[in-house]
Design a protein around this motif. Structure first.
Motif, PDB file in Angstrom:
ATOM      1  N   LYS A  49       0.841  -1.189   0.000  1.00  0.00           N
ATOM      2  CA  LYS A  49       0.000   0.000   0.000  1.00  0.00           C
ATOM      3  C   LYS A  49       0.880   1.243   0.000  1.00  0.00           C
ATOM      4  O   LYS A  49       1.770   1.382   0.831  1.00  0.00           O
ATOM      5  CB  LYS A  49      -0.901  -0.015   1.224  1.00  0.00           C
ATOM      6  CG  LYS A  49      -1.943   1.087   1.255  1.00  0.00           C
ATOM      7  CD  LYS A  49      -2.833   0.926   2.478  1.00  0.00           C
ATOM      8  CE  LYS A  49      -3.928   1.975   2.531  1.00  0.00           C
ATOM      9  NZ  LYS A  49      -4.788   1.801   3.729  1.00  0.00           N
ATOM     10  N   PRO A  50       0.645   2.177  -0.938  1.00  0.00           N
ATOM     11  CA  PRO A  50       1.469   3.399  -0.977  1.00  0.00           C
ATOM     12  C   PRO A  50       1.337   4.198   0.315  1.00  0.00           C
ATOM     13  O   PRO A  50       0.285   4.201   0.966  1.00  0.00           O
ATOM     14  CB  PRO A  50       0.889   4.175  -2.164  1.00  0.00           C
ATOM     15  CG  PRO A  50       0.193   3.148  -2.996  1.00  0.00           C
ATOM     16  CD  PRO A  50      -0.337   2.137  -2.034  1.00  0.00           C
ATOM     17  N   MET A 113       8.819   8.395 -16.901  1.00  0.00           N
ATOM     18  CA  MET A 113       7.846   9.257 -16.218  1.00  0.00           C
ATOM     19  C   MET A 113       6.746   8.365 -15.650  1.00  0.00           C
ATOM     20  O   MET A 113       5.631   8.289 -16.149  1.00  0.00           O
ATOM     21  CB  MET A 113       7.284  10.292 -17.192  1.00  0.00           C
ATOM     22  CG  MET A 113       6.338  11.310 -16.566  1.00  0.00           C
ATOM     23  SD  MET A 113       7.143  12.345 -15.332  1.00  0.00           S
ATOM     24  CE  MET A 113       5.793  13.470 -14.948  1.00  0.00           C
ATOM     25  N   SER A 114       7.087   7.682 -14.578  1.00  0.00           N
ATOM     26  CA  SER A 114       6.178   6.711 -13.981  1.00  0.00           C
ATOM     27  C   SER A 114       5.137   7.405 -13.113  1.00  0.00           C
ATOM     28  O   SER A 114       5.394   8.417 -12.472  1.00  0.00           O
ATOM     29  CB  SER A 114       6.959   5.703 -13.138  1.00  0.00           C
ATOM     30  OG  SER A 114       7.730   6.379 -12.152  1.00  0.00           O
ATOM     31  N   TYR A 187       3.825  11.815  -6.348  1.00  0.00           N
ATOM     32  CA  TYR A 187       3.189  10.908  -5.385  1.00  0.00           C
ATOM     33  C   TYR A 187       3.721   9.488  -5.546  1.00  0.00           C
ATOM     34  O   TYR A 187       3.994   8.800  -4.549  1.00  0.00           O
ATOM     35  CB  TYR A 187       1.671  10.921  -5.571  1.00  0.00           C
ATOM     36  CG  TYR A 187       0.958  11.946  -4.715  1.00  0.00           C
ATOM     37  CD1 TYR A 187       0.746  11.737  -3.349  1.00  0.00           C
ATOM     38  CD2 TYR A 187       0.490  13.133  -5.265  1.00  0.00           C
ATOM     39  CE1 TYR A 187       0.096  12.673  -2.563  1.00  0.00           C
ATOM     40  CE2 TYR A 187      -0.160  14.076  -4.489  1.00  0.00           C
ATOM     41  CZ  TYR A 187      -0.357  13.839  -3.135  1.00  0.00           C
ATOM     42  OH  TYR A 187      -0.997  14.767  -2.360  1.00  0.00           O
ATOM     43  N   HIS A 188       3.856   9.037  -6.774  1.00  0.00           N
ATOM     44  CA  HIS A 188       4.271   7.657  -7.012  1.00  0.00           C
ATOM     45  C   HIS A 188       5.721   7.411  -6.632  1.00  0.00           C
ATOM     46  O   HIS A 188       6.044   6.381  -6.019  1.00  0.00           O
ATOM     47  CB  HIS A 188       4.054   7.304  -8.491  1.00  0.00           C
ATOM     48  CG  HIS A 188       4.577   5.956  -8.867  1.00  0.00           C
ATOM     49  ND1 HIS A 188       4.006   4.778  -8.426  1.00  0.00           N
ATOM     50  CD2 HIS A 188       5.643   5.592  -9.646  1.00  0.00           C
ATOM     51  CE1 HIS A 188       4.678   3.751  -8.908  1.00  0.00           C
ATOM     52  NE2 HIS A 188       5.684   4.222  -9.646  1.00  0.00           N
ATOM     53  N   VAL A 235      -2.474   7.963  -8.217  1.00  0.00           N
ATOM     54  CA  VAL A 235      -3.237   8.926  -7.427  1.00  0.00           C
ATOM     55  C   VAL A 235      -4.740   8.782  -7.635  1.00  0.00           C
ATOM     56  O   VAL A 235      -5.514   9.428  -6.942  1.00  0.00           O
ATOM     57  CB  VAL A 235      -2.804  10.369  -7.728  1.00  0.00           C
ATOM     58  CG1 VAL A 235      -1.386  10.619  -7.260  1.00  0.00           C
ATOM     59  CG2 VAL A 235      -2.966  10.692  -9.210  1.00  0.00           C
ATOM     60  N   GLY A 236      -5.154   7.937  -8.578  1.00  0.00           N
ATOM     61  CA  GLY A 236      -6.584   7.698  -8.742  1.00  0.00           C
ATOM     62  C   GLY A 236      -7.196   7.119  -7.480  1.00  0.00           C
ATOM     63  O   GLY A 236      -8.318   7.474  -7.102  1.00  0.00           O
ATOM     64  N   ALA A 237      -6.453   6.246  -6.807  1.00  0.00           N
ATOM     65  CA  ALA A 237      -6.936   5.677  -5.547  1.00  0.00           C
ATOM     66  C   ALA A 237      -7.013   6.741  -4.459  1.00  0.00           C
ATOM     67  O   ALA A 237      -7.898   6.709  -3.599  1.00  0.00           O
ATOM     68  CB  ALA A 237      -6.024   4.536  -5.110  1.00  0.00           C
TER      69      ALA A 237
END
Length: 250
Positions: A49-50, A113-114, A187-188, A235-237
């Motif tokens: 989980k991020p 660019m992940s 964020y990622h 970031v959709g989550a």
């Protein structure tokens, strides 16, 4: 509120001092996203989980309550002017945030660019070919491109008597999509650095404000934020989580 249907009125603004991207200009332009190749490989183990979705970081914010209240069009303010000023502020703040973690975003640490475990954004080069770029190069191109637009009196008029161009709404949607990608990469790939700086309340608030504004004025599509089922945007989550928490409109 539909921003795209509000062309035709204009309003003067106070002269803004230019804020330059920390890098040189580029002649290429940002376009679309393409997921990485789909070679048949063994499925990866379940992803951890991020951090940005974990407590207490997901709750960290400077603003309490729903962000819709701070994106509503003020009375007597032209919608073009309102959108232009907010775009300038989003760009400026995001550029400054990226500057604080730029030394951690290198061609070695971020060769693409992940923005998710299976998503890498691509760039359209001068030959109109989709190419993968290291994240710092991609972000440099985006920030330079946006800065050049902000400095262009024909796109962002600052002088009395100059109107916004008819293509302003479509240009702004394109700008918004590219700024979203910079948020998504940070964020990622760099949220631990945001935490190290103890800046998660500020960064979360900036992103939530950005999302709320984009949805209010139809500058963002859900597919931009969430991505495809085969290559979701990380970031959709977070967007979905904040909607559950009541920070953003469902």
């Amino acid at each position: 509120m539909s921003f795209l249907g509000s062309i035709g009125r204009s309003m003067t603004r106070a002269q803004r001092g230019p804020k330059r991207s920390p890098s040189a200009s580029s002649t290429t332009s940002p376009i679309d996203t393409v997921p990485p190749g789909s070679a048949l490989v063994a499925p990866p183990p379940p992803a951890q989980k991020p951090l940005y979705l974990s407590s207490p970081f997901v709750d960290a914010a400077l603003v309490k309550g729903n962000f819709k209240t701070i994106v509503m069009l003020p009375k007597y303010v032209d919608i073009m002017e309102w959108v232009a000023v907010n775009i300038y502020d989003f760009y400026t703040n995001l550029n400054e945030f990226y500057g604080t973690i730029a030394e951690c975003c290198t061609q070695h640490s971020c060769p693409t660019m992940s923005a998710g475990s299976s998503l890498n954004y691509t760039w359209i080069n001068q030959e109109r070919k989709s190419v993968h770029l290291p994240a710092p190069t991609y972000i440099d191109y985006v920030m330079t491109w946006v800065q050049n637009l902000l400095d262009d009196e024909n796109v962002f008029p600052t002088k009395s008597g100059n109107d916004f161009p008819q293509v302003f709404p479509s240009t702004i949607k394109h700008v918004y999509r590219q700024l979203l990608r910079v948020f998504a990469h940070i964020y990622h790939a760099h949220y631990p650095q945001i935490l190290h700086l103890r800046s998660e309340p500020h960064f979360n608030s900036l992103f939530a404000h950005f999302l709320a504004f984009g949805r209010e004025y139809e500058l963002l599509e859900p597919k931009d934020v969430k991505g495809a089922s085969s290559s979701p945007v990380g970031v959709g989550a977070l967007w979905e989580k904040w909607k559950e928490m009541g920070l953003l409109e469902a």
